[in-house]
Design a protein around this motif. Structure first.
Motif, PDB file in Angstrom:
ATOM      1  N   MET A 163       0.830  -1.205   0.000  1.00 31.48           N
ATOM      2  CA  MET A 163       0.000   0.000   0.000  1.00 31.48           C
ATOM      3  C   MET A 163       0.865   1.256   0.000  1.00 31.48           C
ATOM      4  SD  MET A 163      -3.325  -0.769   2.415  1.00 31.48           S
ATOM      5  CE  MET A 163      -2.464  -1.613   3.754  1.00 31.48           C
ATOM      6  N   ALA A 164       1.919   1.253   0.806  1.00 31.69           N
ATOM      7  CA  ALA A 164       2.799   2.426   0.862  1.00 31.69           C
ATOM      8  C   ALA A 164       3.485   2.650  -0.479  1.00 31.69           C
ATOM      9  CB  ALA A 164       3.827   2.245   1.962  1.00 31.69           C
ATOM     10  N   ALA A 165       3.971   1.565  -1.085  1.00 33.59           N
ATOM     11  CA  ALA A 165       4.630   1.677  -2.389  1.00 33.59           C
ATOM     12  C   ALA A 165       3.649   2.158  -3.458  1.00 33.59           C
ATOM     13  CB  ALA A 165       5.226   0.331  -2.790  1.00 33.59           C
ATOM     14  N   ALA A 166       2.409   1.701  -3.376  1.00 28.63           N
ATOM     15  CA  ALA A 166       1.393   2.107  -4.350  1.00 28.63           C
ATOM     16  C   ALA A 166       1.114   3.596  -4.260  1.00 28.63           C
ATOM     17  CB  ALA A 166       0.109   1.314  -4.128  1.00 28.63           C
ATOM     18  N   MET A 167       1.114   4.144  -3.027  1.00 20.64           N
ATOM     19  CA  MET A 167       0.891   5.581  -2.865  1.00 20.64           C
ATOM     20  C   MET A 167       2.027   6.386  -3.494  1.00 20.64           C
ATOM     21  SD  MET A 167      -2.032   6.005  -1.544  1.00 20.64           S
ATOM     22  CE  MET A 167      -2.402   4.632  -2.666  1.00 20.64           C
ATOM     23  N   LEU A 168       3.243   5.922  -3.310  1.00 25.37           N
ATOM     24  CA  LEU A 168       4.377   6.612  -3.929  1.00 25.37           C
ATOM     25  C   LEU A 168       4.316   6.492  -5.452  1.00 25.37           C
ATOM     26  CD1 LEU A 168       7.204   5.510  -1.481  1.00 25.37           C
ATOM     27  CD2 LEU A 168       6.192   7.785  -1.678  1.00 25.37           C
ATOM     28  N   ASP A 169       3.818   5.384  -5.929  1.00 18.85           N
ATOM     29  CA  ASP A 169       3.725   5.161  -7.369  1.00 18.85           C
ATOM     30  C   ASP A 169       2.781   6.171  -8.033  1.00 18.85           C
ATOM     31  OD1 ASP A 169       4.276   3.677  -9.781  1.00 18.85           O
ATOM     32  OD2 ASP A 169       2.251   2.848  -9.619  1.00 18.85           O
ATOM     33  N   LEU A 170       1.782   6.641  -7.277  1.00 14.36           N
ATOM     34  CA  LEU A 170       0.850   7.622  -7.840  1.00 14.36           C
ATOM     35  C   LEU A 170       1.575   8.846  -8.380  1.00 14.36           C
ATOM     36  CD1 LEU A 170      -2.105   7.698  -5.271  1.00 14.36           C
ATOM     37  CD2 LEU A 170      -2.094   6.650  -7.535  1.00 14.36           C
ATOM     38  N   PHE A 171       2.625   9.251  -7.685  1.00 13.12           N
ATOM     39  CA  PHE A 171       3.302  10.494  -8.044  1.00 13.12           C
ATOM     40  C   PHE A 171       4.271  10.311  -9.204  1.00 13.12           C
ATOM     41  CE2 PHE A 171       2.234  10.616  -3.495  1.00 13.12           C
ATOM     42  CZ  PHE A 171       1.281  11.614  -3.550  1.00 13.12           C
ATOM     43  N   GLY A 189       7.088  24.107 -12.001  1.00 15.60           N
ATOM     44  CA  GLY A 189       7.818  24.270 -10.750  1.00 15.60           C
ATOM     45  C   GLY A 189       6.941  24.031  -9.529  1.00 15.60           C
ATOM     46  N   ARG A 190       5.753  24.653  -9.532  1.00 15.85           N
ATOM     47  CA  ARG A 190       4.866  24.483  -8.382  1.00 15.85           C
ATOM     48  C   ARG A 190       4.308  23.063  -8.314  1.00 15.85           C
ATOM     49  NH1 ARG A 190       0.240  28.432  -7.591  1.00 15.85           N
ATOM     50  NH2 ARG A 190      -0.042  28.277  -9.849  1.00 15.85           N
ATOM     51  N   ALA A 191       4.031  22.472  -9.482  1.00 18.38           N
ATOM     52  CA  ALA A 191       3.533  21.095  -9.497  1.00 18.38           C
ATOM     53  C   ALA A 191       4.577  20.141  -8.915  1.00 18.38           C
ATOM     54  CB  ALA A 191       3.171  20.682 -10.923  1.00 18.38           C
ATOM     55  N   THR A 192       5.818  20.325  -9.311  1.00 16.21           N
ATOM     56  CA  THR A 192       6.897  19.480  -8.795  1.00 16.21           C
ATOM     57  C   THR A 192       7.070  19.692  -7.296  1.00 16.21           C
ATOM     58  OG1 THR A 192       8.024  19.570 -10.925  1.00 16.21           O
ATOM     59  CG2 THR A 192       9.330  18.906  -9.018  1.00 16.21           C
ATOM     60  N   ARG A 193       7.001  20.925  -6.863  1.00 12.88           N
ATOM     61  CA  ARG A 193       7.145  21.229  -5.437  1.00 12.88           C
ATOM     62  C   ARG A 193       6.028  20.569  -4.623  1.00 12.88           C
ATOM     63  NH1 ARG A 193       6.841  27.345  -2.914  1.00 12.88           N
ATOM     64  NH2 ARG A 193       6.841  26.746  -0.685  1.00 12.88           N
ATOM     65  N   ALA A 194       4.801  20.629  -5.140  1.00 12.66           N
ATOM     66  CA  ALA A 194       3.670  20.029  -4.434  1.00 12.66           C
ATOM     67  C   ALA A 194       3.820  18.514  -4.339  1.00 12.66           C
ATOM     68  CB  ALA A 194       2.363  20.383  -5.149  1.00 12.66           C
ATOM     69  N   ILE A 195       4.231  17.907  -5.445  1.00  9.28           N
ATOM     70  CA  ILE A 195       4.371  16.455  -5.461  1.00  9.28           C
ATOM     71  C   ILE A 195       5.480  15.999  -4.516  1.00  9.28           C
ATOM     72  CG2 ILE A 195       5.126  14.513  -6.905  1.00  9.28           C
ATOM     73  CD1 ILE A 195       3.586  15.831  -9.218  1.00  9.28           C
ATOM     74  N   THR A 196       6.623  16.666  -4.565  1.00  7.78           N
ATOM     75  CA  THR A 196       7.733  16.258  -3.696  1.00  7.78           C
ATOM     76  C   THR A 196       7.401  16.512  -2.223  1.00  7.78           C
ATOM     77  OG1 THR A 196       8.781  18.420  -4.090  1.00  7.78           O
ATOM     78  CG2 THR A 196       9.498  16.567  -5.449  1.00  7.78           C
ATOM     79  N   TRP A 197       6.559  17.512  -1.950  1.00  4.38           N
ATOM     80  CA  TRP A 197       6.112  17.757  -0.578  1.00  4.38           C
ATOM     81  C   TRP A 197       5.333  16.554  -0.045  1.00  4.38           C
ATOM     82  CZ3 TRP A 197       0.737  19.325   0.593  1.00  4.38           C
ATOM     83  CH2 TRP A 197       0.535  19.562   1.959  1.00  4.38           C
ATOM     84  N   VAL A 198       4.381  16.051  -0.844  1.00  2.00           N
ATOM     85  CA  VAL A 198       3.578  14.906  -0.408  1.00  2.00           C
ATOM     86  C   VAL A 198       4.446  13.651  -0.312  1.00  2.00           C
ATOM     87  CG1 VAL A 198       1.578  13.469  -0.924  1.00  2.00           C
ATOM     88  CG2 VAL A 198       1.499  15.913  -1.425  1.00  2.00           C
TER      89      VAL A 198
END
Length: 212
Positions: A163-171, A189-198
């Motif tokens: 489940m944890a790996a699947a969540m990371l796979d979403l990004f 830039g903002r999209a990448t920042r948001a994704i790396t934040w999560v």
């Protein structure tokens, strides 16, 4: 003695006209509402059998056949197939029970779980037509993620690690990155920042032993 013909015509013109038929009667309004309901119910039934929300088969003809009425009747209620699909989509939103207004952040997780239970009633997307090379790359990517999560989550069950790996796979899915640009108008830039934040939040949760 008979009156002149002109007098006869005048009398006839003066007679009250017969009352016109009332087309906007309560019964007619009820029948109209019932027919519209049949159309939307038929469209919702069809949607529940279409994989991956591919609505190319959601046509006037298909909806009419499912509702037991003519294609022409469906067209009389909805001017275009776009209007028909929009109305059916609103019906599905009502079915899902998802509020589109007054959302509180504390309710989001529970509402998402409710939405996913509803979406599980639809058929899954077909994997037919997927390029073999892309499919192989996808398998390799999932294995790599599972391995990375497993090394950082000792004592977790395989299901929890998956489940944890699947969540990371979403990004890593281009569709989600594209949505940040199209629906949210975020630049790269903002999209990448948001994704790396999560991703950082998920990574920290794994390190802290916070299981899904």
């Amino acid at each position: 003695m008979r009156p002149p013909a002109k007098v006869q015509k005048k009398k006839k013109a003066a007679e009250p006209a017969a009352p016109k038929r009332q087309y906007d009667s309560p019964l007619r309004r009820q029948q109209t509402a019932e027919t519209r309901e049949r159309i939307l119910a038929a469209g919702a039934e069809i949607a529940h059998h279409l994989p991956a929300w591919d609505w190319r088969e959601m046509t006037f003809k298909a909806v009419g056949q499912r509702a037991g009425i003519s294609e022409r009747t469906v067209h009389r209620y909805f001017a275009t197939e776009r209007a028909l699909r929009d109305a059916i989509l609103q019906r599905l939103v009502q079915e899902s029970g998802m509020p589109l207004e007054h959302l509180e952040l504390r309710d989001f997780a529970g509402l998402t779980a409710h939405l996913y239970r509803y979406l599980s009633s639809f058929p899954p997307s077909s994997q037919e037509g997927v390029d073999p090379g892309l499919a192989a790359l996808d398998v390799q990517r999932r294995r790599m993620l599972l391995s990375a999560v497993a090394r950082s989550s000792k004592g977790w069950s395989e299901a929890e690690q998956e489940m944890a790996a699947a969540m990371l796979d979403l990004f890593w899915t281009p569709t989600y990155f594209e949505r940040l640009g199209t629906a949210w108008q975020l630049d790269a830039g903002r999209a990448t920042r948001a994704i790396t934040w999560v991703i950082g939040l998920v990574e920290q949760a794994i390190k802290d032993g916070k299981r899904p």
